[in-house]
Motif scaffolding. Structure first.
Motif, short mmCIF file in Angstrom:
data_model
loop_
_atom_site.label_atom_id
_atom_site.label_comp_id
_atom_site.label_asym_id
_atom_site.label_seq_id
_atom_site.Cartn_x
_atom_site.Cartn_y
_atom_site.Cartn_z
N LYS A 148 98.64 -10.96 62.39
CA LYS A 148 99.39 -11.70 63.40
C LYS A 148 100.90 -11.45 63.24
CE LYS A 148 100.08 -16.35 65.24
NZ LYS A 148 99.77 -17.77 65.06
N LEU A 149 101.37 -11.48 62.00
CA LEU A 149 102.78 -11.23 61.73
C LEU A 149 103.17 -9.80 62.13
CD1 LEU A 149 105.51 -12.07 60.58
CD2 LEU A 149 104.63 -11.47 58.30
N ILE A 150 102.33 -8.83 61.82
CA ILE A 150 102.61 -7.44 62.19
C ILE A 150 102.71 -7.30 63.71
CG2 ILE A 150 101.65 -5.10 62.24
CD1 ILE A 150 100.54 -5.70 59.38
N ARG A 151 101.76 -7.90 64.41
CA ARG A 151 101.81 -7.83 65.88
C ARG A 151 103.10 -8.43 66.42
NH1 ARG A 151 96.36 -8.82 65.14
NH2 ARG A 151 95.02 -7.17 65.92
N ALA A 152 103.52 -9.55 65.87
CA ALA A 152 104.76 -10.20 66.32
C ALA A 152 105.97 -9.32 66.00
CB ALA A 152 104.92 -11.57 65.66
N LEU A 153 106.00 -8.72 64.81
CA LEU A 153 107.13 -7.87 64.43
C LEU A 153 107.20 -6.61 65.30
CD1 LEU A 153 106.89 -8.19 60.55
CD2 LEU A 153 108.75 -9.05 62.00
N LEU A 154 106.05 -6.09 65.71
CA LEU A 154 106.03 -4.87 66.52
C LEU A 154 106.43 -5.10 67.97
CD1 LEU A 154 102.92 -3.01 65.10
CD2 LEU A 154 105.33 -2.35 64.88
N LEU A 155 106.62 -6.34 68.37
CA LEU A 155 107.08 -6.61 69.74
C LEU A 155 108.47 -6.04 69.99
CD1 LEU A 155 105.79 -10.26 70.31
CD2 LEU A 155 104.85 -8.12 71.26
N ASP A 156 109.30 -6.02 68.95
CA ASP A 156 110.66 -5.50 69.13
C ASP A 156 111.05 -4.47 68.07
OD1 ASP A 156 110.81 -7.29 67.05
OD2 ASP A 156 112.43 -8.49 67.89
N ARG A 157 110.04 -3.83 67.47
CA ARG A 157 110.28 -2.78 66.47
C ARG A 157 109.28 -1.66 66.69
NH1 ARG A 157 111.11 -7.55 63.83
NH2 ARG A 157 112.92 -7.68 62.47
N THR A 158 109.58 -0.53 66.08
CA THR A 158 108.67 0.61 66.08
C THR A 158 108.22 0.85 64.65
OG1 THR A 158 109.87 1.60 67.91
CG2 THR A 158 108.46 3.07 66.62
N ALA A 159 106.94 1.03 64.44
CA ALA A 159 106.43 1.33 63.10
C ALA A 159 106.95 2.69 62.65
CB ALA A 159 104.91 1.31 63.10
N CYS A 160 107.31 2.78 61.40
CA CYS A 160 107.79 4.05 60.85
C CYS A 160 107.48 4.12 59.37
CB CYS A 160 109.30 4.19 61.08
SG CYS A 160 110.32 3.05 60.13
N SER A 161 107.67 5.28 58.78
CA SER A 161 107.47 5.45 57.35
C SER A 161 108.80 5.28 56.63
CB SER A 161 106.92 6.86 57.07
OG SER A 161 107.92 7.82 57.33
N TYR A 162 108.73 5.08 55.33
CA TYR A 162 109.97 4.98 54.56
C TYR A 162 110.77 6.27 54.64
CZ TYR A 162 108.31 0.67 52.31
OH TYR A 162 107.88 -0.61 52.05
N GLY A 163 110.08 7.40 54.70
CA GLY A 163 110.79 8.67 54.83
C GLY A 163 111.61 8.73 56.10
N GLU A 164 111.11 8.13 57.18
CA GLU A 164 111.86 8.10 58.44
C GLU A 164 113.08 7.20 58.33
OE1 GLU A 164 108.80 8.65 62.03
OE2 GLU A 164 108.14 7.14 60.55
N VAL A 165 113.02 6.16 57.52
CA VAL A 165 114.17 5.29 57.32
C VAL A 165 115.33 6.07 56.73
CG1 VAL A 165 115.03 3.28 56.01
CG2 VAL A 165 112.78 3.18 57.11
N CYS A 166 115.00 7.04 55.86
CA CYS A 166 116.04 7.82 55.18
C CYS A 166 116.35 9.15 55.86
CB CYS A 166 115.60 8.09 53.73
SG CYS A 166 115.60 6.60 52.73
N ALA A 167 115.72 9.42 56.99
CA ALA A 167 115.96 10.70 57.68
C ALA A 167 117.32 10.72 58.35
CB ALA A 167 114.88 10.95 58.70
#
Length: 167
Positions: A148-167
């Motif tokens: 439920k928390l993941i679904r709520a967080l994905l309403l205004d975010r895009t899932a990504c990997s940690y590697g993408e955070v540092c790209a």
């Protein structure tokens, strides 16, 4: 090996890592050896190229950062964020994580943190992180709340990997 000198470190180890923080006292040489062996074992067993590192108990010594850089890792994570090894920059984002094998008091605090404090704190932050352990899957109540928390967080975010955070 070794002992924590500061009382706060000993308490953190007992309460949060439960003795699973073997990278918290390592020097760079020992870290290079363990990281190399682990990376090689995962490559051989699973055929994957490891790009990042999360220390057991989310806790690593400062010497581990040098080892990660020497070995070409792209990122490391802690309970407080994602560190890009090449730049040393940390993207601050606390992690939401279960510790179902903890005592009742710690589980109660984590429930308040995971489903009350952290989501409120993360509401206007760009990065939210959730870490699941294999045994979390055996707790249907926890998993239902996490989904439920993941679904709520994905309403205004895009899932990504940690590697993408540092790209």
């Amino acid at each position: 090996e070794g002992r924590y000198v500061r009382l706060s470190d000993r308490l953190y180890d007992v309460l949060f890592t439960r003795g699973c923080a073997e990278f918290s006292l390592l020097d760079e040489r020992a870290a290079v050896e363990l990281l190399s062996a682990g990376r090689d074992e995962l490559k051989q067993a699973l055929g994957i190229n490891v790009k990042g590192f999360t220390a057991p108990g989310w806790w690593q010594s400062g010497q581990v950062s040098g080892a990660l850089a020497a070995l070409g890792f792209g990122f490391s994570t802690s309970a407080n964020g994602v560190t890009c090894v090449a730049t040393g920059k940390t993207v601050r984002a606390p992690v939401i994580s279960g510790l179902p094998r903890s005592g009742l008091a710690l589980r109660s605090f984590l429930h308040l943190y995971n489903f009350g404090l952290a989501p409120a704190y993360l509401k206007n932050r760009p990065l939210a992180r959730i870490a699941l352990h294999p045994y979390d899957l055996d707790n249907p109540v926890f998993m239902e709340k996490i989904e439920k928390l993941i679904r709520a967080l994905l309403l205004d975010r895009t899932a990504c990997s940690y590697g993408e955070v540092c790209a």
